[in-house]
Write a protein that holds these residues in place. Structure first.
Motif: not given
Length: 234
Positions: A186, A189, A212, A215-216
């Motif tokens: 991942d 960010n 994330r 949730t993403k």
């Protein structure tokens, strides 16, 4: 006790949060409600989550004069959340007042009280140039951790990378709740000091907060189970 990640519910409304939680209807989760969700929805968000039998980390990072924080905590304790936090930068007196407020507002067991050391989005260069703290990031975090323990709090919010040193100076029972958790594949960010669940376990995190990466994800339940497996060491 089974180790489970805390899911950061980084949504603006309950209308967006509820559909995300639907695949987890057979799970009793530990979830984080931050400023975005709480301030736009109010106490009803906590009520809705409690009805679904989820435990709640109310991540509001209070930072104000001791009396204001004490009275705010006294009111927030009535929501029945499981964990809540302040900013360690508010000082030992403010943190002690936060604990006192929680005790005044809780009829049974008070919520776990944490203090944020340095945000996982903060780099050492930022801390030194913007906060004018001349020591290393690690020294700052350890100083805040010792101050937090002296104030009677239960632990800190910190990066995975400081967890082991905090255990050395504050003891293994002192909680190290670590956000900035990402799966290896991942994107980091806006986080600077990140780690995957396996590294967090190895370095001594007490609890991990994952946003994330779950949730993403295209399949949030599958992502959650994968994180849980890595965090639990299975």
């Amino acid at each position: 006790m089974e180790k489970e990640p805390i899911i950061a519910l980084d949504f603006p409304t309950w209308q967006e949060t509820e559909p995300f939680l639907q695949p987890f209807e057979n799970e009793s989760l530990f979830v984080k409600v931050g400023m975005e969700l709480y301030l736009q929805n109010g106490p009803s968000i906590v009520e809705n989550l409690k009805k679904m039998n989820h435990r709640i980390f109310l991540d509001l990072k209070l930072h104000d004069i001791p009396n204001t924080v004490q009275q705010a905590m006294k009111g927030l304790a009535g929501l029945g959340v499981d964990m809540i936090n302040v900013h360690a930068a508010g000082g030992q007196k403010m943190m002690a007042a936060a604990r006192e407020g929680l005790e005044q507002g809780t009829s049974g067991q008070r919520p776990i009280l944490l203090a944020v050391t340095q945000l996982t989005s903060t780099s050492e260069e930022q801390m030194q140039t913007e906060q004018l703290i001349p020591v290393s990031l690690e020294e700052s975090v350890l100083h805040y951790a010792k101050l937090t323990k002296a104030a009677g709090c239960d632990g800190v919010v910190c990066s995975v990378h400081e967890a082991a040193k905090i255990s050395e100076v504050c003891g293994t029972e002192f909680l190290k709740v670590t956000p900035g958790i990402r799966m290896k594949e991942d994107d980091a960010n806006d986080q600077k000091r990140v780690a995957d669940p396996q590294l967090a376990r190895t370095l001594g995190s007490s609890m991990i907060v994952v946003g994330r990466s779950i949730t993403k994800a295209e399949q949030p339940l599958v992502a959650y189970q994968k994180v849980k497996q890595l965090w639990g060491g299975m």
